[in-house]
Design an enzyme around this catalytic site. Sequence first.
Site, PDB file in Angstrom:
ATOM      1  N   ASP A 217       5.162  -4.901   6.053  1.00 52.36           N
ATOM      2  CA  ASP A 217       5.890  -6.263   6.211  1.00 52.36           C
ATOM      3  C   ASP A 217       5.837  -7.338   5.395  1.00 52.36           C
ATOM      4  OD1 ASP A 217       2.892  -6.408   6.384  1.00 52.36           O
ATOM      5  OD2 ASP A 217       3.088  -7.568   8.356  1.00 52.36           O
TER       6      ASP A 217
ATOM      7  N   THR B 233       4.230   2.754   5.527  1.00 52.30           N
ATOM      8  CA  THR B 233       3.028   2.294   5.627  1.00 52.30           C
ATOM      9  C   THR B 233       2.140   3.149   6.683  1.00 52.30           C
ATOM     10  OG1 THR B 233       1.290   0.429   6.409  1.00 52.30           O
ATOM     11  CG2 THR B 233       3.898   0.630   7.182  1.00 52.30           C
TER      12      THR B 233
ATOM     13  N   ARG C 216      -5.253  -1.719   9.236  1.00 52.66           N
ATOM     14  CA  ARG C 216      -5.243  -3.353   8.997  1.00 52.66           C
ATOM     15  C   ARG C 216      -5.352  -3.748  10.442  1.00 52.66           C
ATOM     16  NH1 ARG C 216      -3.656  -6.059   4.490  1.00 52.66           N
ATOM     17  NH2 ARG C 216      -2.474  -4.187   3.485  1.00 52.66           N
TER      18      ARG C 216
ATOM     19  N   GLY D   9       0.813  -1.252   0.094  1.00 49.80           N
ATOM     20  CA  GLY D   9      -0.007  -0.035   0.035  1.00 49.80           C
ATOM     21  C   GLY D   9       0.747   1.070   0.124  1.00 49.80           C
TER      22      GLY D   9
ATOM     23  N   ASP E  50      -0.060   2.440   8.417  1.00 47.68           N
ATOM     24  CA  ASP E  50      -0.347   1.612   9.592  1.00 47.68           C
ATOM     25  C   ASP E  50       0.507   1.681  10.860  1.00 47.68           C
ATOM     26  OD1 ASP E  50      -2.336   0.779   7.987  1.00 47.68           O
ATOM     27  OD2 ASP E  50      -1.272  -1.402   7.382  1.00 47.68           O
TER      28      ASP E  50
ATOM     29  N   ARG F 191       1.177  -5.244  -5.588  1.00 42.39           N
ATOM     30  CA  ARG F 191       1.186  -6.600  -4.360  1.00 42.39           C
ATOM     31  C   ARG F 191       1.485  -7.661  -5.242  1.00 42.39           C
ATOM     32  NH1 ARG F 191      -2.736  -3.845  -0.785  1.00 42.39           N
ATOM     33  NH2 ARG F 191      -1.521  -3.131   1.145  1.00 42.39           N
TER      34      ARG F 191
ATOM     35  N   ASP G 252       2.690  -0.471  12.045  1.00 42.39           N
ATOM     36  CA  ASP G 252       2.547  -1.573  12.596  1.00 42.39           C
ATOM     37  C   ASP G 252       3.675  -2.414  12.718  1.00 42.39           C
ATOM     38  OD1 ASP G 252       2.728  -1.819   9.920  1.00 42.39           O
ATOM     39  OD2 ASP G 252       0.805  -3.231   9.749  1.00 42.39           O
TER      40      ASP G 252
HETATM   41  O1  F6P Z   1      -1.506  -1.249   4.640  1.00 41.18           O
HETATM   42  C1  F6P Z   1      -2.125   0.144   4.225  1.00 41.18           C
HETATM   43  C2  F6P Z   1      -3.554  -0.022   4.218  1.00 41.18           C
HETATM   44  O2  F6P Z   1      -4.281   0.999   3.855  1.00 41.18           O
HETATM   45  C3  F6P Z   1      -4.406  -0.712   5.323  1.00 41.18           C
HETATM   46  O3  F6P Z   1      -4.590   0.261   6.309  1.00 41.18           O
HETATM   47  C4  F6P Z   1      -5.726  -1.257   4.915  1.00 41.18           C
HETATM   48  O4  F6P Z   1      -6.136  -2.097   5.340  1.00 41.18           O
HETATM   49  C5  F6P Z   1      -5.070  -1.677   3.451  1.00 41.18           C
HETATM   50  O5  F6P Z   1      -3.716  -1.131   3.313  1.00 41.18           O
HETATM   51  C6  F6P Z   1      -5.936  -1.350   2.227  1.00 41.18           C
HETATM   52  O6  F6P Z   1      -5.617  -2.156   1.383  1.00 41.18           O
HETATM   53  P1  F6P Z   1      -5.819  -1.824  -0.317  1.00 41.18           P
HETATM   54  O7  F6P Z   1      -5.453  -0.694  -0.603  1.00 41.18           O
HETATM   55  O8  F6P Z   1      -5.180  -2.984  -0.992  1.00 41.18           O
HETATM   56  O9  F6P Z   1      -7.434  -1.975  -0.463  1.00 41.18           O
END
Ligand code: F6P
Length: 328
Positions: free
Chosen positions: A107, A130, A176, A15, A132, A76, A134
């Site tokens: 991660d 990120t 997340r 992300g 997050d 990804r 995290d």
């Molecule tokens: O890891 C960053 C994040 O924005 C999280 O907070 C969220 O759960 C996820 O990515 C959303 O992913 P995507 O953009 O693939 O929907």
Amino acid sequence: MENNIRKIGVFTSGGDAPGMNAAIRAVVRACTYYKKDAYGIMRGYEGMIEGDLVKLGARSVGNIIQRGGTILKSARSEEFRTAEGRKKAYENLKAEGIEALVAIGGDGTFTGLHKFYEEYRVPSVCIPGTIDNDLPGTDYTIGYDTATNTAVEAIDRIRDTALSHNRLFFVEVMGRNSGYIAINSGIAGGATGIVIPEENMSFDQLYNLLGADKETSKKSNLIVVAEGSKIGDANTLARKVAERSSYFDIKVTILGHLQRGGAPTYFDRVLASKMGIAAVEGLMQGQKDVMVGIKDNKIVYNDFNTIMAQKHHEIDSESLRIAKILSI
Ligand code: F6P
């Protein structure tokens, strides 16, 4: 500093997060400063597998420090999870003479790069990027400060309308499995309650915070819910409250991806700049399989295995204590 490495590849993966561009800029400019060639790898591991590489110089990263998103784009990659995918990626790097990597991501990105290092021994430094926050081994990840500020701004706006109509709002924020954005946007936004995955708050405890049965109950309420909440997402919690009491006029706002965009805060720009330079200098000093972090305002290099063994970046108990006192 050791100077054997001549070509360094940099990429963003997973992300996107505000401040990634500032990190790319810092990596590229540090390369120029130390007379290394910098190559941008487009779309993370996807571009590595396809050989989508672009030579970058100090001028090609001008005017990006203030921009959200990532100029290198992100993805990804499923293929990089396979041995064949990683082999293709290695062959492309070898063909271009890239001897070391800087990855900016979370991660999932780091786990892939660690595997790649174990197989092909390409020295690698990860920069935590990120929203997050995290990741263990660093007090802050790039993008978290901006995303939290964005959430606070949104909460402030929602509060205006909540107050005007005496409504109960559930505001869901990203993160997340982490409650960092929720706990700190909740404290800063003056939330009545904050629901995060790290704390075992039951639905009853949350309901009691609303004070529906007391004369002193607040006329409007705002609950911040982390998307990783273990007692239900914002919609579920809203429905459960409505089932129990008709006292509240309830609305739900899910902030979603708007938290990922926008200009990075000064904090994220400076953090990204420090970490980008540290990544290149780390490689020059012989770091091989590490994540850069910031601890007590100092740059640290974390051994990858140590980081992954810790799994989660704990929320400090002081934040939880503060949130509880203020929700009275
Ligand atoms: O890891 C960053 C994040 O924005 C999280 O907070 C969220 O759960 C996820 O990515 C959303 O992913 P995507 O953009 O693939 O929907």
